[in-house]
Design a protein around this motif. Structure first.
Motif, PDB file in Angstrom:
ATOM      1  N   VAL A  99       1.140  -0.971  -0.140  1.00 21.25           N
ATOM      2  CA  VAL A  99      -0.386  -0.012  -0.046  1.00 21.25           C
ATOM      3  C   VAL A  99       0.821   1.308   0.015  1.00 21.25           C
ATOM      4  O   VAL A  99       1.806   1.415   1.425  1.00 21.25           O
ATOM      5  N   THR A 100       0.830   1.817  -1.150  1.00 16.85           N
ATOM      6  CA  THR A 100       1.315   3.182  -1.015  1.00 16.85           C
ATOM      7  C   THR A 100       0.698   4.309  -0.309  1.00 16.85           C
ATOM      8  O   THR A 100      -0.490   4.575  -0.220  1.00 16.85           O
ATOM      9  N   VAL A 101       1.370   4.799   0.446  1.00 13.68           N
ATOM     10  CA  VAL A 101       0.877   5.971   1.090  1.00 13.68           C
ATOM     11  C   VAL A 101       1.338   7.645   0.794  1.00 13.68           C
ATOM     12  O   VAL A 101       2.557   7.462   1.029  1.00 13.68           O
ATOM     13  N   GLN A 102       0.956   8.298   0.539  1.00 16.54           N
ATOM     14  CA  GLN A 102       0.879   9.848   0.677  1.00 16.54           C
ATOM     15  C   GLN A 102       0.166  10.168   2.013  1.00 16.54           C
ATOM     16  O   GLN A 102      -0.428  10.728   1.624  1.00 16.54           O
ATOM     17  N   LEU A 103       1.346  10.953   2.780  1.00 11.14           N
ATOM     18  CA  LEU A 103       0.923  11.554   3.899  1.00 11.14           C
ATOM     19  C   LEU A 103       0.489  13.041   3.603  1.00 11.14           C
ATOM     20  O   LEU A 103       1.579  13.991   3.089  1.00 11.14           O
ATOM     21  N   PRO A 104      -0.043  13.968   3.834  1.00  9.91           N
ATOM     22  CA  PRO A 104       0.069  15.026   3.723  1.00  9.91           C
ATOM     23  C   PRO A 104       1.171  16.511   4.612  1.00  9.91           C
ATOM     24  O   PRO A 104       1.401  16.895   4.425  1.00  9.91           O
ATOM     25  N   GLY A 105       1.032  15.448   5.035  1.00 13.91           N
ATOM     26  CA  GLY A 105       2.634  16.322   6.122  1.00 13.91           C
ATOM     27  C   GLY A 105       2.135  17.518   7.502  1.00 13.91           C
ATOM     28  O   GLY A 105       2.147  18.539   7.871  1.00 13.91           O
ATOM     29  N   LYS A 106       0.348  17.237   6.983  1.00 20.50           N
ATOM     30  CA  LYS A 106      -0.964  18.877   8.141  1.00 20.50           C
ATOM     31  C   LYS A 106      -0.852  18.865   9.051  1.00 20.50           C
ATOM     32  O   LYS A 106      -0.532  18.540   9.948  1.00 20.50           O
ATOM     33  N   ALA A 107      -1.073  17.011   9.935  1.00 22.10           N
ATOM     34  CA  ALA A 107      -1.068  16.321  10.686  1.00 22.10           C
ATOM     35  C   ALA A 107      -0.649  16.181  11.550  1.00 22.10           C
ATOM     36  O   ALA A 107       0.504  15.405  11.020  1.00 22.10           O
ATOM     37  N   LEU A 108      -0.323  15.393  12.380  1.00 22.19           N
ATOM     38  CA  LEU A 108       0.145  14.607  13.777  1.00 22.19           C
ATOM     39  C   LEU A 108       0.127  12.842  14.074  1.00 22.19           C
ATOM     40  O   LEU A 108       0.220  12.577  14.163  1.00 22.19           O
ATOM     41  N   ASP A 109      -1.628  13.112  13.147  1.00 21.65           N
ATOM     42  CA  ASP A 109      -1.917  12.171  13.287  1.00 21.65           C
ATOM     43  C   ASP A 109      -1.959  10.673  12.137  1.00 21.65           C
ATOM     44  O   ASP A 109      -2.876  10.449  11.959  1.00 21.65           O
ATOM     45  N   GLU A 110      -1.287  11.708  11.711  1.00 20.18           N
ATOM     46  CA  GLU A 110      -1.235  11.090   9.395  1.00 20.18           C
ATOM     47  C   GLU A 110      -1.153   9.491  10.076  1.00 20.18           C
ATOM     48  O   GLU A 110      -1.746   8.550   9.284  1.00 20.18           O
ATOM     49  N   VAL A 111       0.179   9.468  10.290  1.00 21.96           N
ATOM     50  CA  VAL A 111       0.419   7.531  10.968  1.00 21.96           C
ATOM     51  C   VAL A 111      -0.105   7.200  11.183  1.00 21.96           C
ATOM     52  O   VAL A 111      -0.238   6.452  11.057  1.00 21.96           O
ATOM     53  N   PRO A 112      -0.595   7.720  12.775  1.00 20.71           N
ATOM     54  CA  PRO A 112      -1.421   6.390  13.566  1.00 20.71           C
ATOM     55  C   PRO A 112      -2.785   6.197  13.165  1.00 20.71           C
ATOM     56  O   PRO A 112      -3.249   5.203  13.171  1.00 20.71           O
ATOM     57  N   SER A 113      -3.455   7.517  12.387  1.00 19.59           N
ATOM     58  CA  SER A 113      -4.479   6.838  12.423  1.00 19.59           C
ATOM     59  C   SER A 113      -4.252   5.677  10.569  1.00 19.59           C
ATOM     60  O   SER A 113      -5.125   5.131  10.587  1.00 19.59           O
ATOM     61  N   ALA A 114      -3.383   6.151  10.195  1.00 17.78           N
ATOM     62  CA  ALA A 114      -3.249   4.738   8.923  1.00 17.78           C
ATOM     63  C   ALA A 114      -2.527   3.232   9.327  1.00 17.78           C
ATOM     64  O   ALA A 114      -2.788   2.446   9.163  1.00 17.78           O
ATOM     65  N   VAL A 115      -2.281   3.486  10.459  1.00 18.28           N
ATOM     66  CA  VAL A 115      -0.947   2.212  10.921  1.00 18.28           C
ATOM     67  C   VAL A 115      -2.073   1.326  11.710  1.00 18.28           C
ATOM     68  O   VAL A 115      -2.512   0.063  11.406  1.00 18.28           O
ATOM     69  N   ALA A 116      -3.366   2.402  12.387  1.00 22.42           N
ATOM     70  CA  ALA A 116      -4.677   2.444  13.798  1.00 22.42           C
ATOM     71  C   ALA A 116      -5.414   1.337  12.280  1.00 22.42           C
ATOM     72  O   ALA A 116      -5.336   0.742  12.844  1.00 22.42           O
ATOM     73  N   TYR A 117      -5.535   1.746  11.187  1.00 27.76           N
ATOM     74  CA  TYR A 117      -6.451   1.025  10.368  1.00 27.76           C
ATOM     75  C   TYR A 117      -6.275   0.062   9.950  1.00 27.76           C
ATOM     76  O   TYR A 117      -6.811  -0.837   9.420  1.00 27.76           O
ATOM     77  N   ALA A 118      -4.622   0.549   9.871  1.00 22.57           N
ATOM     78  CA  ALA A 118      -4.492  -1.061   8.904  1.00 22.57           C
ATOM     79  C   ALA A 118      -4.346  -2.537   9.614  1.00 22.57           C
ATOM     80  O   ALA A 118      -4.437  -3.409   9.723  1.00 22.57           O
ATOM     81  N   ARG A 119      -3.906  -2.171  11.127  1.00 28.34           N
ATOM     82  CA  ARG A 119      -3.703  -2.798  12.130  1.00 28.34           C
ATOM     83  C   ARG A 119      -5.790  -3.789  13.106  1.00 28.34           C
ATOM     84  O   ARG A 119      -5.001  -4.857  12.925  1.00 28.34           O
ATOM     85  N   GLN A 120      -6.194  -2.713  12.578  1.00 23.78           N
ATOM     86  CA  GLN A 120      -7.491  -3.336  12.543  1.00 23.78           C
ATOM     87  C   GLN A 120      -8.248  -3.938  11.181  1.00 23.78           C
ATOM     88  O   GLN A 120      -8.512  -5.284  11.511  1.00 23.78           O
TER      89      GLN A 120
END
Length: 625
Positions: A99-120
């Protein structure tokens, strides 16, 4: 984010496993910030049917496949350069969904939210498909593992360190009031430093999470010196407030100087090429300054209010007297032996090798480390290097001469022992050329006409579904192409050697093409080297300023010069021991000398200040002083 799929049957190409991979592929599009999902099921396979080019998923409906079709799909996948050693292992026992992830870099929760979804997703999929195992790796997972490791340290290591320090204070100071006051002072220093960091907008990066432990250590040093002197004055019969006043008189200047030198040491981290280390140094410096202010205001006030008895001296006093007598009696032998040991250790410092393996930043007990090691061993590497080759002209990637050069570079890369996989647009051109000649294997080669190559590319791109275009390999203007290289787990030196080797080949064989190499692997490899160079400058500046401060404080060039020896030798000795036992220096260790210089000086300052006070105030001999 790479889903590593391991079927318990040991076979990827079964209806059940392919069904699970197709499901993972479809669900992965919903991961926050995902822009592309690649797997063996949605790989855009091309075949010729008469005059038509058919472009479709390699596996459309797994449930409808018979055994022969499964074998055909397996043969296609393991012989497809774009898939093998990337999304399918050569033995077809392991597969991947990337999965290619393109982070906007505007919010601190971008990485955690992507990882949390993948883990769920992983949790739900394992319930749905008990016949497979799933592991999550990739740069996004690593970016998330850093703060997770830091938070784990906060909840486990910090309380352990604080508990150990409090216990040590109780044993050595033999008093509860001083320990309580010190504990409160430490907490206030840490809270102030981290609070100021919040007001300044500093983000809690993994290096910054080390700041509380450093402030903890430094705040204690100030408090202990004041309390030890106070305990001594109480033991010789002074009243509590008078004892604290005398302790303040004796220790104020040394504590001021040690705080100043420590601040200078931490401030030297601003010379680092890694901005998070700037933040670490600045927060630690704020904490040290706060600890100094609290140690001369809050601590004396708190101790004067709390009860204190003067029955006992500080623990270890008689032992230190004996040690002092031993050192004086054998000063010449100790000077020679210590000098020889330090010179020997300093001589092996150059044996240290710059080496960063960012996967190995994490302990083997961490899930990310286990998954990364598993992926590297069975499917594909977790280290990536990208080479962008610019033609300098719009549409230039269709030029047969350029394509031949790109193909030659790709073949060169594939011969390198550290390379696991190479993704290049030339494989697509060769496959299209074969398709357009009736799937004749003899035409699996690059087209020799520019217009023909451009038409192939246009026809193919128009047939691709949304999200699976070629923008991950070529730019919109079709003047540059990216060659993505997957590497084995390498050290920083090995990565730099590989990059230099590849760039040297390009310079020699494709002089007209401008190459650019990039990627997190390249960044980490160069950052360690640059950081060491920049920190040498920072340490040198800090050393000059600290030396000037000591000469001014001690009021003597002689003692200022003497103080340099115990200030410099610990770093040489430490790195010498490190060279003999480990021998590898990473980004984290590159800041150690500058960071600890200001701390090491503290011992020298307190020792020499007490020594000079005994000589000047009390008129004692050198031995008695």
């Amino acid at each position: 984010i790479l889903f590593v799929v391991t079927p318990k049957s040991g076979k990827v190409f079964t209806r059940e496993t392919l069904g699970a991979i197709k499901d993972i592929t479809e669900q992965a599009w919903q991961i926050p910030y995902s822009t592309r999902v690649d797997s063996i099921t949605n790989h855009q396979h091309t075949i010729a049917e008469g005059d038509d080019l058919i472009v479709d998923d390699l596996v459309v409906d797994p449930d409808t496949l018979d055994d022969e079709q499964l074998r055909q799909n397996q043969a296609i996948a393991v012989n497809e350069p774009m898939l093998v050693n990337r999304l399918i292992s050569p033995d077809s026992r392991y597969a991947g969904v990337n999965v290619t992830v393109q982070l906007p870099g505007k919010a601190l929760d971008e990485v955690p939210s992507a990882v949390a979804y993948a883990r769920q997703m992983k949790t739900d999929l394992l319930e749905k498909y008990p016949e497979i195992e799933l592991r999550l790796v990739g740069m996004t997972m690593m970016n998330n593992a850093f703060p997770e490791a830091s938070l784990d340290d906060v909840t486990t290591l910090y309380p352990m360190a604080l508990g150990f320090i409090i216990l040590t204070l109780l044993i050595l100071l033999r008093g509860i009031s001083g320990t309580i006051a010190t504990f409160i002072m430490i907490i206030l220093s840490i809270m102030t430093a981290m609070g100021v960091a919040g007001w300044l907008g500093i983000k809690l990066s993994p290096p910054v999470m080390s700041a509380p432990i450093m402030i903890l250590t430094m705040a204690i040093a100030d408090a202990v010196h004041l309390l030890v002197s106070m305990r001594h004055e109480l033991a010789v019969g002074r009243e509590k407030n008078a004892a604290m006043i005398e302790s303040m008189r004796i220790n104020f200047r040394p504590i001021l100087v040690t705080s100043l030198t420590t601040i200078l040491g931490f401030a030297s981290l601003n010379f680092s090429d890694a901005p998070p280390f700037h933040d670490l140094g600045n927060i630690a410096a704020i904490g040290v300054a706060t600890a100094f202010l609290l140690s001369i205001t809050f601590l004396p006030a708190a101790v004067s209010i709390l009860p204190a008895s003067g029955k006992h001296e500080v623990a270890g006093r008689s032992m230190m007297t004996k040690l002092g007598e031993f050192v004086i009696a054998r000063k010449n032998q100790l000077l020679v032996v210590n000098g020889v040991i330090i010179l020997l250790l300093a001589s092996v410092v150059p044996l240290n090798e710059l080496n960063d393996q960012f996967v190995e930043y994490f302990d083997e007990t961490m899930e990310f480390r286990q998954a990364s090691d598993y992926a590297a061993e069975n499917l594909t590497g977790v280290y990536y290097v990208d080479f962008a080759l610019d033609t300098g002209q719009s549409g230039g990637i269709s030029d047969p001469g350029y394509l031949q050069k790109v193909e030659a570079f790709a073949q060169f890369l594939r011969t390198q022992p550290e390379v696991i996989h190479v993704q290049t647009i030339t494989d697509t051109f060769k496959r299209l050329n074969k398709n357009m000649h009736g799937d004749d294997p003899g035409w699996f080669k690059l087209p020799d006409d520019r217009n023909l190559a451009a038409q192939y590319l246009l026809l193919y791109e128009m047939s691709l579904p949304y999200g699976l275009d070629l923008n991950n390999q070529i730019d919109v203007d079709k003047r540059s192409t990216k060659i993505a290289v997957t590497l084995k787990t390498l050290t920083s030196n090995e990565v730099i050697i590989f990059e230099d080797h590849a760039n040297a080949w390009l310079e020699e064989n494709i002089p007209g093409v401008v190459p650019y190499s990039s990627g997190p692997t390249i960044m980490f490899a160069h950052l360690g080297m640059r950081n060491i160079t920049s920190m040498l400058t920072g340490t040198s500046v800090a050393l000059i300023l600290i030396s000037a401060t000591l000469i001014l404080f001690l009021g003597s060039f002689k003692y200022g010069f003497i103080s340099l020896l115990p200030n410099l030798t610990p770093a040489m000795a430490a790195f010498g021991i490190w060279a003999l036992t480990v021998g590898q220096v990473g980004i984290g260790l590159s800041i150690v000398t500058g960071m600890t210089l200001g701390i090491v000086v503290d011992d020298t300052v307190h020792f020499l200040s007490k020594y000079l006070r005994a000589r000047r105030e009390k008129g004692l001999s050198a031995e008695d002083a």
